[in-house]
Scaffold this active site. Structure first.
Site, PDB file in Angstrom:
ATOM      1  N   ARG A  15      -0.339  -5.175  -6.241  1.00  0.00           N
ATOM      2  CA  ARG A  15       0.535  -5.955  -5.343  1.00  0.00           C
ATOM      3  C   ARG A  15       0.711  -5.237  -4.016  1.00  0.00           C
ATOM      4  O   ARG A  15       0.169  -4.149  -3.807  1.00  0.00           O
ATOM      5  CB  ARG A  15       1.888  -6.233  -6.000  1.00  0.00           C
ATOM      6  N   ASN A  89      -3.314   4.487  -2.703  1.00  0.00           N
ATOM      7  CA  ASN A  89      -2.199   3.700  -2.174  1.00  0.00           C
ATOM      8  C   ASN A  89      -1.008   3.655  -3.135  1.00  0.00           C
ATOM      9  O   ASN A  89       0.114   3.377  -2.717  1.00  0.00           O
ATOM     10  CB  ASN A  89      -2.719   2.284  -1.878  1.00  0.00           C
ATOM     11  N   TYR A 154      10.420  11.548  -1.765  1.00  0.00           N
ATOM     12  CA  TYR A 154       9.394  10.659  -1.198  1.00  0.00           C
ATOM     13  C   TYR A 154       8.805  11.265   0.087  1.00  0.00           C
ATOM     14  O   TYR A 154       7.582  11.300   0.255  1.00  0.00           O
ATOM     15  CB  TYR A 154      10.042   9.301  -0.922  1.00  0.00           C
ATOM     16  N   ALA A 156       8.710  14.387   0.999  1.00  0.00           N
ATOM     17  CA  ALA A 156       7.906  15.573   0.672  1.00  0.00           C
ATOM     18  C   ALA A 156       6.543  15.152   0.119  1.00  0.00           C
ATOM     19  O   ALA A 156       5.505  15.729   0.473  1.00  0.00           O
ATOM     20  CB  ALA A 156       8.643  16.448  -0.344  1.00  0.00           C
ATOM     21  N   LYS A 158       4.941  12.417   0.743  1.00  0.00           N
ATOM     22  CA  LYS A 158       4.133  11.779   1.796  1.00  0.00           C
ATOM     23  C   LYS A 158       3.673  12.801   2.841  1.00  0.00           C
ATOM     24  O   LYS A 158       2.603  12.641   3.437  1.00  0.00           O
ATOM     25  CB  LYS A 158       4.916  10.632   2.438  1.00  0.00           C
ATOM     26  N   ILE A 187       6.877  -1.852   6.222  1.00  0.00           N
ATOM     27  CA  ILE A 187       6.016  -3.004   5.986  1.00  0.00           C
ATOM     28  C   ILE A 187       6.735  -3.941   5.013  1.00  0.00           C
ATOM     29  O   ILE A 187       7.400  -3.474   4.075  1.00  0.00           O
ATOM     30  CB  ILE A 187       4.664  -2.544   5.362  1.00  0.00           C
TER      31      ILE A 187
HETATM   32  P1  NDP Z   1       4.742  -1.670  -3.956  1.00  0.00           P
HETATM   33  O1  NDP Z   1       5.899  -1.079  -4.665  1.00  0.00           O
HETATM   34  O2  NDP Z   1       4.782  -3.106  -3.559  1.00  0.00           O
HETATM   35  O3  NDP Z   1       3.407  -1.419  -4.784  1.00  0.00           O
HETATM   36  C1  NDP Z   1       3.101  -0.147  -5.266  1.00  0.00           C
HETATM   37  C2  NDP Z   1       1.935  -0.268  -6.192  1.00  0.00           C
HETATM   38  O4  NDP Z   1       1.663   1.021  -6.767  1.00  0.00           O
HETATM   39  C3  NDP Z   1       2.218  -1.204  -7.341  1.00  0.00           C
HETATM   40  O5  NDP Z   1       1.085  -1.986  -7.566  1.00  0.00           O
HETATM   41  C4  NDP Z   1       2.487  -0.241  -8.488  1.00  0.00           C
HETATM   42  O6  NDP Z   1       2.180  -0.727  -9.780  1.00  0.00           O
HETATM   43  C5  NDP Z   1       1.540   0.874  -8.173  1.00  0.00           C
HETATM   44  N1  NDP Z   1       1.905   2.079  -8.883  1.00  0.00           N
HETATM   45  C6  NDP Z   1       3.119   2.650  -8.981  1.00  0.00           C
HETATM   46  N2  NDP Z   1       3.059   3.751  -9.743  1.00  0.00           N
HETATM   47  C7  NDP Z   1       1.774   3.879 -10.137  1.00  0.00           C
HETATM   48  C8  NDP Z   1       1.087   4.803 -10.956  1.00  0.00           C
HETATM   49  N3  NDP Z   1       1.718   5.846 -11.516  1.00  0.00           N
HETATM   50  N4  NDP Z   1      -0.238   4.615 -11.182  1.00  0.00           N
HETATM   51  C9  NDP Z   1      -0.885   3.558 -10.656  1.00  0.00           C
HETATM   52  N5  NDP Z   1      -0.282   2.636  -9.853  1.00  0.00           N
HETATM   53  C10 NDP Z   1       1.031   2.797  -9.612  1.00  0.00           C
HETATM   54  O7  NDP Z   1       4.510  -0.738  -2.689  1.00  0.00           O
HETATM   55  P2  NDP Z   1       3.941  -1.043  -1.250  1.00  0.00           P
HETATM   56  O8  NDP Z   1       2.807  -1.974  -1.322  1.00  0.00           O
HETATM   57  O9  NDP Z   1       5.075  -1.325  -0.368  1.00  0.00           O
HETATM   58  O10 NDP Z   1       3.423   0.431  -0.866  1.00  0.00           O
HETATM   59  C11 NDP Z   1       2.096   0.856  -1.070  1.00  0.00           C
HETATM   60  C12 NDP Z   1       1.963   2.262  -0.532  1.00  0.00           C
HETATM   61  O11 NDP Z   1       2.347   2.287   0.835  1.00  0.00           O
HETATM   62  C13 NDP Z   1       2.848   3.270  -1.238  1.00  0.00           C
HETATM   63  O12 NDP Z   1       2.176   4.498  -1.354  1.00  0.00           O
HETATM   64  C14 NDP Z   1       4.025   3.406  -0.312  1.00  0.00           C
HETATM   65  O13 NDP Z   1       4.652   4.646  -0.446  1.00  0.00           O
HETATM   66  C15 NDP Z   1       3.340   3.272   1.027  1.00  0.00           C
HETATM   67  N6  NDP Z   1       4.219   2.858   2.096  1.00  0.00           N
HETATM   68  C16 NDP Z   1       4.858   1.657   2.056  1.00  0.00           C
HETATM   69  C17 NDP Z   1       5.688   1.293   3.087  1.00  0.00           C
HETATM   70  C18 NDP Z   1       6.399  -0.013   3.112  1.00  0.00           C
HETATM   71  O14 NDP Z   1       7.151  -0.229   4.060  1.00  0.00           O
HETATM   72  N7  NDP Z   1       6.207  -0.907   2.165  1.00  0.00           N
HETATM   73  C19 NDP Z   1       5.923   2.187   4.231  1.00  0.00           C
HETATM   74  C20 NDP Z   1       5.199   3.405   4.173  1.00  0.00           C
HETATM   75  C21 NDP Z   1       4.370   3.722   3.136  1.00  0.00           C
HETATM   76  P3  NDP Z   1       3.165  -1.670 -10.653  1.00  0.00           P
HETATM   77  O15 NDP Z   1       2.910  -3.038 -10.132  1.00  0.00           O
HETATM   78  O16 NDP Z   1       2.654  -1.457 -12.023  1.00  0.00           O
HETATM   79  O17 NDP Z   1       4.537  -1.163 -10.423  1.00  0.00           O
END
Ligand code: NDP
Length: 246
Positions: A15, A89, A154, A156, A158, A187
């Site tokens: 997602r 990601n 978080y 740390a 990143k 985002i």
């Molecule tokens: P979401 O929470 O929407 O999605 C995160 C995804 O990571 C989910 O699909 C989740 O799976 C998966 N995930 C979580 N833990 C694990 C794991 N242990 N192993 C495999 N997959 C895992 O996050 P975003 O799309 O918003 O964020 C994506 C990335 O961008 C992240 O790294 C976030 O830190 C970074 N980011 C996001 C920002 C934002 O504003 N949204 C800003 C800056 C950075 P599941 O569906 O099973 O929970």
């Protein structure tokens, strides 16, 4: 820009930003492995990629487990025939003020966000080194560069991703492998929808373009960095934050 003949592993592909990256890379011709803890979410992404005419596979994997990561890469290579692109990601938050942050909240976020990226980089490098080609994009965050009250774990993790990526870039530079960081600002995804309306307005007031980013804003930059157009770019941090850090 095209990614024909390339196979991409995208963690957290079920997602949000990860899903958008899977669809973008698939749209440019890559075969895609959507990796997620939850297989149904990853499977839905893989199905959408298939409708673009590409091969796609959904793999359930907790990136914080080195054993699961090893098995995941083996499954991807078995299904898609190789791996050329890795997008780390997957990420989680467990926010709290430092004084109240539990050991578990600290460890869990470092384990998934930072050790997860390391586990995948280490495993992917086995394939990348053999074929003398690889593209790594690690997803950091604006708060990895700025810090943020309530997010010591978080931020740390990143910030750590940036050091990890630059070191990977240096270790593998002569072997046809590039490694770069994309650092999104705020985002519009499930992660930021959890923020209160009031906090959201405050945030927007800090962003020069005065709006949250879209998942495709991040996916477009990732696609560029893994493409041949970015062959001579490595070890860089690209901020996709509407000017927030400027
Ligand atoms: P979401 O929470 O929407 O999605 C995160 C995804 O990571 C989910 O699909 C989740 O799976 C998966 N995930 C979580 N833990 C694990 C794991 N242990 N192993 C495999 N997959 C895992 O996050 P975003 O799309 O918003 O964020 C994506 C990335 O961008 C992240 O790294 C976030 O830190 C970074 N980011 C996001 C920002 C934002 O504003 N949204 C800003 C800056 C950075 P599941 O569906 O099973 O929970």
């Amino acid at each position: 820009m095209n990614l024909n003949g390339k196979c991409a592993v995208v963690t957290g592909g079920g997602r949000g930003i990860g899903k958008a990256i899977c669809l973008k890379l698939g749209g440019l011709g890559a075969d895609v492995a959507a990796v997620d803890i939850l297989r149904p979410e990853a499977a839905a992404t893989a199905k959408e990629v298939e409708t673009l005419g590409r091969k796609a596979v959904a793999v359930a994997c907790d990136v914080s487990s080195p054993a699961e990561v090893r098995a995941m890469f083996a499954e991807v290579v078995d299904s898609l025939g190789g791996v050329h692109i890795l997008v780390n990601n997957a990420g989680i938050t467990r926010d709290n003020l430092m004084m109240r942050m539990s050991d578990d909240d600290w460890n869990k976020v470092i384990d998934v966000n930072l050790s997860g990226a390391f586990n995948c980089c280490r495993e992917a490098s086995r394939y990348f080194l053999k074929q003398r080609f690889g593209r790594v994009v690690n997803v950091s965050s604006v708060v990895g560069l700025m810090g943020n009250a309530g997010q010591v774990n978080y931020s740390a993790s990143k910030a750590g991703i940036i050091g990890l990526t630059k070191s990977v870039a240096k270790e593998l530079a002569t072997r046809g492998v590039t490694a770069n960081v994309v650092a999104p600002g705020y985002i519009d995804t499930d992660m930021t929808r959890a923020i209160s309306e009031e906090a959201r307005s405050t945030l927007i007031s800090l962003i020069p373009v005065a709006k949250l980013g879209k998942v495709d804003d991040v996916a477009d930059v990732v696609a560029f960095l893994v493409s041949d157009d970015a062959n001579y770019i490595t070890g860089q941090v690209i901020n996709v934050d509407g000017g927030m850090l400027m």
